[in-house]
Scaffold this motif. Structure first.
Motif, PDB file in Angstrom:
ATOM      1  N   HIS A   9      83.435  18.859  42.818  1.00 56.09           N
ATOM      2  CA  HIS A   9      83.441  18.651  44.266  1.00 56.09           C
ATOM      3  C   HIS A   9      84.127  19.832  44.945  1.00 56.09           C
ATOM      4  O   HIS A   9      84.932  20.542  44.333  1.00 56.09           O
ATOM      5  N   VAL A  10      83.859  20.012  46.213  1.00 55.52           N
ATOM      6  CA  VAL A  10      84.472  21.091  46.981  1.00 55.52           C
ATOM      7  C   VAL A  10      85.997  20.944  47.004  1.00 55.52           C
ATOM      8  O   VAL A  10      86.733  21.936  46.951  1.00 55.52           O
ATOM      9  N   HIS A  11      86.469  19.703  47.079  1.00 53.97           N
ATOM     10  CA  HIS A  11      87.923  19.460  47.055  1.00 53.97           C
ATOM     11  C   HIS A  11      88.313  18.701  45.779  1.00 53.97           C
ATOM     12  O   HIS A  11      89.219  17.859  45.796  1.00 53.97           O
ATOM     13  N   GLY A  12      87.666  19.044  44.679  1.00 57.04           N
ATOM     14  CA  GLY A  12      87.969  18.383  43.413  1.00 57.04           C
ATOM     15  C   GLY A  12      89.401  18.584  42.973  1.00 57.04           C
ATOM     16  O   GLY A  12      90.020  17.678  42.387  1.00 57.04           O
ATOM     17  N   SER A  13      89.967  19.742  43.243  1.00 62.02           N
ATOM     18  CA  SER A  13      91.364  19.992  42.848  1.00 62.02           C
ATOM     19  C   SER A  13      92.311  19.015  43.530  1.00 62.02           C
ATOM     20  O   SER A  13      93.316  18.592  42.942  1.00 62.02           O
ATOM     21  N   GLN A  14      91.984  18.627  44.768  1.00 65.11           N
ATOM     22  CA  GLN A  14      92.840  17.656  45.456  1.00 65.11           C
ATOM     23  C   GLN A  14      92.684  16.259  44.865  1.00 65.11           C
ATOM     24  O   GLN A  14      93.640  15.483  44.872  1.00 65.11           O
ATOM     25  N   SER A  15      91.500  15.935  44.357  1.00 65.71           N
ATOM     26  CA  SER A  15      91.320  14.653  43.677  1.00 65.71           C
ATOM     27  C   SER A  15      92.220  14.574  42.451  1.00 65.71           C
ATOM     28  O   SER A  15      92.886  13.559  42.202  1.00 65.71           O
ATOM     29  N   ILE A  16      92.236  15.651  41.660  1.00 67.82           N
ATOM     30  CA  ILE A  16      93.080  15.685  40.466  1.00 67.82           C
ATOM     31  C   ILE A  16      94.554  15.611  40.855  1.00 67.82           C
ATOM     32  O   ILE A  16      95.344  14.891  40.235  1.00 67.82           O
ATOM     33  N   MET A  30      81.457  25.378  34.884  1.00 71.96           N
ATOM     34  CA  MET A  30      80.518  24.452  35.509  1.00 71.96           C
ATOM     35  C   MET A  30      80.998  23.007  35.456  1.00 71.96           C
ATOM     36  O   MET A  30      80.382  22.138  36.053  1.00 71.96           O
ATOM     37  N   CYS A  31      82.073  22.736  34.719  1.00 71.08           N
ATOM     38  CA  CYS A  31      82.486  21.334  34.572  1.00 71.08           C
ATOM     39  C   CYS A  31      83.980  21.144  34.797  1.00 71.08           C
ATOM     40  O   CYS A  31      84.390  20.552  35.791  1.00 71.08           O
ATOM     41  N   HIS A  32      84.838  21.651  33.916  1.00 67.01           N
ATOM     42  CA  HIS A  32      86.261  21.315  33.976  1.00 67.01           C
ATOM     43  C   HIS A  32      87.165  22.475  34.369  1.00 67.01           C
ATOM     44  O   HIS A  32      88.378  22.397  34.161  1.00 67.01           O
ATOM     45  N   GLU A  33      86.614  23.531  34.947  1.00 61.08           N
ATOM     46  CA  GLU A  33      87.487  24.595  35.436  1.00 61.08           C
ATOM     47  C   GLU A  33      88.431  24.071  36.523  1.00 61.08           C
ATOM     48  O   GLU A  33      89.554  24.559  36.684  1.00 61.08           O
ATOM     49  N   THR A  34      87.980  23.052  37.256  1.00 62.57           N
ATOM     50  CA  THR A  34      88.851  22.434  38.258  1.00 62.57           C
ATOM     51  C   THR A  34      90.090  21.844  37.595  1.00 62.57           C
ATOM     52  O   THR A  34      91.186  21.853  38.177  1.00 62.57           O
ATOM     53  N   THR A  35      89.935  21.329  36.391  1.00 58.21           N
ATOM     54  CA  THR A  35      91.087  20.858  35.618  1.00 58.21           C
ATOM     55  C   THR A  35      92.008  22.015  35.273  1.00 58.21           C
ATOM     56  O   THR A  35      93.233  21.953  35.478  1.00 58.21           O
ATOM     57  N   SER A  36      91.433  23.095  34.747  1.00 59.79           N
ATOM     58  CA  SER A  36      92.243  24.225  34.306  1.00 59.79           C
ATOM     59  C   SER A  36      93.078  24.797  35.442  1.00 59.79           C
ATOM     60  O   SER A  36      94.233  25.198  35.241  1.00 59.79           O
TER      61      SER A  36
END
Length: 754
Positions: A369-376, A183-189
């Motif tokens: 966000h929907v494109h959070g991975s691209q932000s990172i 729910m929070c930082h899986e986009t980081t992982s």
């Protein structure tokens, strides 16, 4: 009525300072913690003490006299309340009656004291013996298809508990192990793993002693990880420059007064944290970072010597495609998507060019966000341009929330079998682990809603409130064949039940955990990949409580067939044996685990990317060219706004300690919506007006939250904000980061209806 920004609520004092002291005192007075609470706080986050159950910020080798923050103190005092939620309480209140109470009131009932089962005939929880609970739960699990069950965990369970829980799930037959990281930082992982080969950040604490620039994006340190303010203050005072991009101006990143400094608490001035603070639009970080990268590349063309060419050539790939995208993207598009001026972005980029050692920090403002991975990936791009990963004083540093949410992934809590050494588990325990991918949080929530999930075991947390889309998910909970909630206090998830529900109370981390071989210690991993031991010494709230490892073992023994390699009783009698198992399963990360667990400052599990060893598909760090300038799925329509969810200063995740959001100048009921004065005027709204928010996603589901009071607040255009989890019903389950399936809590389009 006309407003300007000065009319919005604000808080003039710095983060920390006397406000922090008063915040702790308010919880002390309201919750009446045990007399030994002061001694517990004195030991908190120190070697030989207990590790805070609030945020995951690291613990220094040389701790302050008081190594806890306002929210950490609140979490401990909340745990050590003298209020008790006993069987008599449940005899007096039906579940239907309890549903009328607020989340705050439910937790104020106090610590759970006895195992309970739900009796549908009386609509009440009734007490039961632990053996009865384990036998009933085990029988239910044996009657279910393992693939139809979910084992969820919040981020506070220890490494020992997490290892046993994940092992139990796989022995039972599934990889359905979502946790709060989903729910929070899986986009980081997922996102970081793709571009630098590491699922976690690359920084350690000493890096903050050597950096000369820090770039903050989408993280509210003052509320979510206040102890981090100390190294930030030290960095600023030795000359480090901090630049912040965030839609909301948060006090912790504006100025800070150290509560442990007599000078700052009396005659001294607070430390100014951010040199520049740019209020980027929600989802606009891709565009803002594109603007900075574009300026850096243009400076290289004009002057040369700006890029770290040797690093780029030796350690990265795909640079040419990335650079072409940056050059081709126009400033008009960048300004429109970011909401920021070209000159401001160029100023930050120029500071970046002039800095020798830069750290990039981010939070859920990027990940949800929907494109959070691209932000990172864009933040990584900026750092790679000048070799700011893999050197002392540099790196990328996501700030995690719950105290062991990163560590749980390290020891096997993962729905992705490729991240777990399944062959090693098979060798150690003589079974064939399941190899199929399990459910994420989004998939588990959908399974509850559509009935494909039949059993749910929750190791802590308040899953039903933390997830999005309540109108879809709430009805499904009462249809489950089994619903097991392991908890310390009552919350909303415990009330959305049907027959087959169990409520199992456990110890908190600050309480003494006595087992067959004596007092036990547990461990957890912080945001900077260091492992810390924790020992509780407080008398348990009830003699009928069990530890989390003991509860997991009790259910496992009642569920699984006998196996001589599964020594549950021995493991619970001595948690050191569990740490031996962790070391055997993950020998590179946990070498001499038992001997090192109380190392001051924790022991470092290592990170290949920090050593410039890129565990990617090509063995190099990847530059990536974004295919969008906004992390939103789409920009809001003409009559819609982007909803940003917030936590208050009196809150940690779904736990609401009180009703003061001091650092934003807000106090009182949480049923509010923050709207900029410009947008209020445009929409014809008045301060204090009651409105309904309606999700502006046309997918056949009507999502709305009513009874919200309009409060003017300094926000970017077409952006409104409201509290989590109160507005979670507005977030569609099908809006999530495309790579990680992290729900898009920070980017839902909504309409305002008077």
């Amino acid at each position: 009525m006309d407003y300007d920004e000065d009319d919005t609520p604000h808080y003039d004092a710095p983060a920390g300072g006397w406000g922090s002291v008063k915040g702790i005192a308010s919880i002390w007075g309201e919750d009446d913690p045990s007399p030994a609470a002061l001694e517990t706080l004195r030991r908190q986050n120190k070697p030989g003490g207990h590790m805070c159950t609030s945020c995951a910020w690291t613990k220094p080798a040389k701790p302050h006299v008081f190594e806890f923050c306002e929210n950490g103190a609140k979490a401990t005092l909340w745990d050590l309340t003298q209020a008790r939620c006993t069987p008599e309480f449940f005899a007096e209140h039906s579940v239907t009656d309890l549903m009328k109470l607020s989340d705050h009131q439910l937790e104020r009932a106090g610590r759970l004291t006895h195992p309970m089962r739900y009796d549908a005939a009386t609509d009440r929880y009734v007490p039961c013996a632990w053996d009865e609970a384990f036998a009933g739960i085990g029988a239910a699990l044996r009657g279910l298809d393992p693939k139809s069950t979910v084992f969820y965990t919040s981020g506070r369970a220890s490494l020992e508990t997490s290892y046993l829980y994940a092992l139990f799930a796989r022995l039972y037959g599934h990889n359905n192990l979502p946790d709060s990281s989903n729910m929070c930082h899986e986009t980081t992982s997922v996102g970081l793993k793709d571009v630098i080969g590491s699922p976690v950040g690359t920084c350690i604490l000493s890096d903050f002693d050597h950096c000369d620039m820090i770039l903050f994006l989408g993280q509210n340190t003052g509320t979510n990880s206040p102890r981090f303010l100390h190294p930030l203050q030290d960095a600023v005072e030795r000359g480090c420059r901090i630049f912040t991009l965030n839609p909301v101006r948060e006090r912790g990143l504006i100025e800070f007064a150290d509560p442990q400094s007599p000078w700052q608490m009396t005659v001294g001035k607070a430390t100014q944290i951010s040199e520049r603070y740019l209020q980027v639009r929600p989802g606009g970080d891709i565009a803002a970072l594109t603007g900075m990268c574009k300026h850096v590349l243009e400076a290289e063309q004009l002057y040369g010597g700006v890029l770290d060419r040797a690093f780029i050539d030796e350690h990265t790939d795909r640079f040419d495609d990335f650079a072409a995208k940056m050059h081709a993207t126009g400033w008009d598009e960048i300004e429109a998507a970011s909401g920021l001026r070209q000159d401001d972005l160029r100023d930050v980029a120029e500071a970046y060019i002039g800095a020798k050692k830069v750290i990039g920090i981010y939070g859920m403002g990027l990940t949800q966000h929907v494109h959070g991975s691209q932000s990172i990936a864009m933040l990584v791009n900026l750092l790679l341009l000048r070799g700011n990963i893999g050197r002392e004083g540099t790196g990328i540093s996501p700030v995690r929330g719950h105290s062991n949410v990163q560590g749980q992934r390290t020891v096997g809590i993962s729905e992705k079998p490729k991240l777990v050494p399944l062959d090693k588990l098979a060798e150690l325990f003589g079974f064939e682990p399941p190899r199929d991918t399990g459910m994420t949080t989004v998939e588990a929530a959908k399974g509850v809603a559509d009935g494909t999930v039949k059993g749910f075991v929750s190791l802590g947390g308040n899953f039903a409130r933390a997830i999005p889309d309540h109108s879809r998910t709430d009805p499904g909970w009462s249809r489950l064949d089994l619903n097991v909630q392991i908890a310390t206090k009552l919350n909303r998830s415990h009330l959305l039940v049907g027959d087959g529900a169990w409520l199992l109370p456990c110890l908190v981390r600050s309480e003494e955990d006595m087992q067959a071989t004596g007092r036990q210690a547990v461990t957890m991993e912080d945001s900077l990949s260091h492992i810390h031991g924790s020992v509780g010494k407080r008398e348990p709230a009830s003699p009928d409580l069990l530890s989390e490892p003991a509860i997991v073992a009790g259910i496992a023994k009642a569920t699984l067939d006998p196996n001589p390699k599964l020594k549950w009783d021995d493991w619970i009698g001595d948690y050191g044996l569990v740490r031996d198992l962790i070391e055997r399963t993950y020998p590179d990360k946990f070498r001499e685990f038992n001997n090192r667990m109380f190392t001051p400052g924790g022991f470092y599990k290592g990170n290949a990317a920090r050593e410039r060893k890129w565990q990617t598909d090509t063995g190099r760090a990847h530059f990536t060219a974004p295919d969008t300038m906004t992390a939103l799925e789409s920009e809001p329509g003409a009559d819609a706004y982007t909803l940003l969810t917030l936590r208050s200063n009196d809150q940690f995740n779904t736990t609401v300690y009180g009703f003061s959001d001091r650092l934003r100048g807000l106090k009182g009921p949480r049923e509010i919506v923050l709207v900029s004065p410009r947008d209020m005027k445009r929409a014809g709204l008045a301060e204090g007006q009651k409105v309904t928010l309606i999700c502006d996603v046309d997918d056949g589901t009507d999502r709305r939250v009513g009874g919200l009071t309009v409060v003017p607040y300094d926000l970017p255009n077409r952006c409104i904000a409201a509290y989590y989890p109160e507005v979670n019903p507005l977030i569609p389950l099908d809006r999530y980061d495309l790579k990680s399936k992290t729900p898009a809590y920070k980017g839902t389009p909504v309409r305002i209806e008077p």
